[in-house]
Design a protein around this motif. Structure first.
Motif, PDB file in Angstrom:
ATOM      1  N   ARG A 107       5.531  -7.274   3.423  1.00  0.00           N
ATOM      2  CA  ARG A 107       4.601  -8.094   2.624  1.00  0.00           C
ATOM      3  C   ARG A 107       3.310  -8.362   3.394  1.00  0.00           C
ATOM      4  O   ARG A 107       2.225  -8.384   2.829  1.00  0.00           O
ATOM      5  CB  ARG A 107       5.276  -9.386   2.188  1.00  0.00           C
ATOM      6  CG  ARG A 107       6.244  -9.192   1.024  1.00  0.00           C
ATOM      7  CD  ARG A 107       6.722 -10.520   0.452  1.00  0.00           C
ATOM      8  NE  ARG A 107       7.829 -11.090   1.202  1.00  0.00           N
ATOM      9  CZ  ARG A 107       9.095 -10.713   1.089  1.00  0.00           C
ATOM     10  NH1 ARG A 107       9.420  -9.768   0.252  1.00  0.00           N
ATOM     11  NH2 ARG A 107      10.035 -11.291   1.810  1.00  0.00           N
ATOM     12  N   GLY A 108       3.429  -8.539   4.714  1.00  0.00           N
ATOM     13  CA  GLY A 108       2.244  -8.742   5.548  1.00  0.00           C
ATOM     14  C   GLY A 108       1.358  -7.502   5.582  1.00  0.00           C
ATOM     15  O   GLY A 108       0.134  -7.592   5.494  1.00  0.00           O
ATOM     16  N   ILE A 109       1.985  -6.347   5.670  1.00  0.00           N
ATOM     17  CA  ILE A 109       1.231  -5.086   5.650  1.00  0.00           C
ATOM     18  C   ILE A 109       0.523  -4.921   4.315  1.00  0.00           C
ATOM     19  O   ILE A 109      -0.659  -4.563   4.262  1.00  0.00           O
ATOM     20  CB  ILE A 109       2.163  -3.887   5.935  1.00  0.00           C
ATOM     21  CG1 ILE A 109       2.639  -3.942   7.387  1.00  0.00           C
ATOM     22  CG2 ILE A 109       1.471  -2.564   5.633  1.00  0.00           C
ATOM     23  CD1 ILE A 109       3.758  -2.963   7.707  1.00  0.00           C
ATOM     24  N   ALA A 110       1.227  -5.196   3.223  1.00  0.00           N
ATOM     25  CA  ALA A 110       0.639  -5.069   1.881  1.00  0.00           C
ATOM     26  C   ALA A 110      -0.517  -6.042   1.708  1.00  0.00           C
ATOM     27  O   ALA A 110      -1.555  -5.688   1.146  1.00  0.00           O
ATOM     28  CB  ALA A 110       1.703  -5.307   0.820  1.00  0.00           C
ATOM     29  N   ALA A 111      -0.371  -7.260   2.198  1.00  0.00           N
ATOM     30  CA  ALA A 111      -1.446  -8.248   2.088  1.00  0.00           C
ATOM     31  C   ALA A 111      -2.671  -7.802   2.882  1.00  0.00           C
ATOM     32  O   ALA A 111      -3.811  -7.966   2.429  1.00  0.00           O
ATOM     33  CB  ALA A 111      -0.958  -9.609   2.566  1.00  0.00           C
ATOM     34  N   GLY A 112      -2.447  -7.216   4.049  1.00  0.00           N
ATOM     35  CA  GLY A 112      -3.549  -6.704   4.863  1.00  0.00           C
ATOM     36  C   GLY A 112      -4.287  -5.575   4.167  1.00  0.00           C
ATOM     37  O   GLY A 112      -5.523  -5.499   4.196  1.00  0.00           O
ATOM     38  N   ARG A 113      -3.545  -4.691   3.506  1.00  0.00           N
ATOM     39  CA  ARG A 113      -4.173  -3.591   2.768  1.00  0.00           C
ATOM     40  C   ARG A 113      -4.997  -4.121   1.600  1.00  0.00           C
ATOM     41  O   ARG A 113      -6.090  -3.634   1.339  1.00  0.00           O
ATOM     42  CB  ARG A 113      -3.116  -2.622   2.242  1.00  0.00           C
ATOM     43  CG  ARG A 113      -2.513  -1.757   3.303  1.00  0.00           C
ATOM     44  CD  ARG A 113      -1.526  -0.802   2.684  1.00  0.00           C
ATOM     45  NE  ARG A 113      -0.923   0.040   3.702  1.00  0.00           N
ATOM     46  CZ  ARG A 113       0.029   0.898   3.466  1.00  0.00           C
ATOM     47  NH1 ARG A 113       0.511   1.040   2.250  1.00  0.00           N
ATOM     48  NH2 ARG A 113       0.532   1.614   4.430  1.00  0.00           N
ATOM     49  N   ASP A 114      -4.436  -5.089   0.883  1.00  0.00           N
ATOM     50  CA  ASP A 114      -5.161  -5.676  -0.251  1.00  0.00           C
ATOM     51  C   ASP A 114      -6.445  -6.343   0.208  1.00  0.00           C
ATOM     52  O   ASP A 114      -7.493  -6.215  -0.418  1.00  0.00           O
ATOM     53  CB  ASP A 114      -4.283  -6.672  -1.006  1.00  0.00           C
ATOM     54  CG  ASP A 114      -3.159  -5.998  -1.769  1.00  0.00           C
ATOM     55  OD1 ASP A 114      -3.204  -4.758  -1.947  1.00  0.00           O
ATOM     56  OD2 ASP A 114      -2.208  -6.718  -2.183  1.00  0.00           O
ATOM     57  N   ALA A 115      -6.379  -7.065   1.323  1.00  0.00           N
ATOM     58  CA  ALA A 115      -7.573  -7.731   1.858  1.00  0.00           C
ATOM     59  C   ALA A 115      -8.630  -6.707   2.281  1.00  0.00           C
ATOM     60  O   ALA A 115      -9.827  -6.901   2.033  1.00  0.00           O
ATOM     61  CB  ALA A 115      -7.178  -8.607   3.053  1.00  0.00           C
ATOM     62  N   ALA A 116      -8.196  -5.599   2.874  1.00  0.00           N
ATOM     63  CA  ALA A 116      -9.127  -4.547   3.296  1.00  0.00           C
ATOM     64  C   ALA A 116      -9.801  -3.904   2.087  1.00  0.00           C
ATOM     65  O   ALA A 116     -10.994  -3.605   2.111  1.00  0.00           O
ATOM     66  CB  ALA A 116      -8.392  -3.496   4.127  1.00  0.00           C
ATOM     67  N   LYS A 117      -9.029  -3.708   1.007  1.00  0.00           N
ATOM     68  CA  LYS A 117      -9.609  -3.128  -0.226  1.00  0.00           C
ATOM     69  C   LYS A 117     -10.648  -4.072  -0.818  1.00  0.00           C
ATOM     70  O   LYS A 117     -11.695  -3.623  -1.266  1.00  0.00           O
ATOM     71  CB  LYS A 117      -8.503  -2.856  -1.249  1.00  0.00           C
ATOM     72  CG  LYS A 117      -7.661  -1.664  -0.955  1.00  0.00           C
ATOM     73  CD  LYS A 117      -6.602  -1.495  -2.027  1.00  0.00           C
ATOM     74  CE  LYS A 117      -5.620  -0.421  -1.677  1.00  0.00           C
ATOM     75  NZ  LYS A 117      -4.528  -0.328  -2.653  1.00  0.00           N
ATOM     76  N   ARG A 118     -10.335  -5.372  -0.842  1.00  0.00           N
ATOM     77  CA  ARG A 118     -11.311  -6.335  -1.401  1.00  0.00           C
ATOM     78  C   ARG A 118     -12.567  -6.404  -0.546  1.00  0.00           C
ATOM     79  O   ARG A 118     -13.660  -6.502  -1.065  1.00  0.00           O
ATOM     80  CB  ARG A 118     -10.655  -7.719  -1.505  1.00  0.00           C
ATOM     81  CG  ARG A 118      -9.708  -7.851  -2.685  1.00  0.00           C
ATOM     82  CD  ARG A 118      -9.322  -9.302  -2.926  1.00  0.00           C
ATOM     83  NE  ARG A 118      -8.616  -9.896  -1.793  1.00  0.00           N
ATOM     84  CZ  ARG A 118      -7.316  -9.805  -1.583  1.00  0.00           C
ATOM     85  NH1 ARG A 118      -6.551  -9.134  -2.411  1.00  0.00           N
ATOM     86  NH2 ARG A 118      -6.759 -10.386  -0.528  1.00  0.00           N
ATOM     87  N   ALA A 119     -12.417  -6.329   0.758  1.00  0.00           N
ATOM     88  CA  ALA A 119     -13.575  -6.380   1.647  1.00  0.00           C
ATOM     89  C   ALA A 119     -14.454  -5.144   1.501  1.00  0.00           C
ATOM     90  O   ALA A 119     -15.676  -5.224   1.581  1.00  0.00           O
ATOM     91  CB  ALA A 119     -13.118  -6.519   3.107  1.00  0.00           C
ATOM     92  N   ALA A 120     -13.835  -4.011   1.232  1.00  0.00           N
ATOM     93  CA  ALA A 120     -14.576  -2.766   1.071  1.00  0.00           C
ATOM     94  C   ALA A 120     -15.302  -2.709  -0.264  1.00  0.00           C
ATOM     95  O   ALA A 120     -16.302  -2.001  -0.393  1.00  0.00           O
ATOM     96  CB  ALA A 120     -13.645  -1.572   1.210  1.00  0.00           C
TER      97      ALA A 120
END
Length: 121
Positions: A107-120
């Motif tokens: 879940r932590g990995i998925a949250a990190g990916r989602d945050a990176a997508k939003r930042a991009a």
């Protein structure tokens, strides 16, 4: 005293080992694709089984599903819920299959990916 395997049991075990080796020798890209499908379903559902994932995969991916689930389990990304459900695959005759859930690590990995997508974006 350990029970000795029958000839049929030894041959079935050898065939199973051969199939697992054959799956492992296939392209790592295919297994990666299946692992991504498992993780995707895990982020969208609290619990899931192979029944939920199988329909999303191309026919080639079906052989990797068990290996991908085992890889993700060994990697600490999914864990068994303690529940089982009947398989929806006709050839298994409703054999019982495990129900899985993502671990906190996944879940932590998925949250990190989602945050990176939003930042991009």
């Amino acid at each position: 005293m350990t029970r000795r395997l029958t000839v049929a049991e030894r041959h079935a075990s050898a065939a199973k080992d051969f199939l697992l080796e054959e799956i492992a020798e296939r392209s790592s890209w295919d297994q990666f694709l299946v692992e991504q499908a498992v993780l995707h379903i895990g982020t969208r559902h609290t619990e899931f089984s192979a029944n939920d994932i199988r329909d999303l995969l191309p026919e080639l991916g079906h052989g990797f599903l068990g290996a991908a689930i085992n890889s993700l389990r060994l990697g600490g990304l999914i864990e068994h819920t303690g529940r089982v459900v009947p398989s929806s695959l006709d050839s298994t005759h409703a054999h019982r299959i495990s129900v899985w859930q993502l671990t906190d690590k996944a879940r932590g990995i998925a949250a990190g990916r989602d945050a990176a997508k939003r930042a991009a974006a």
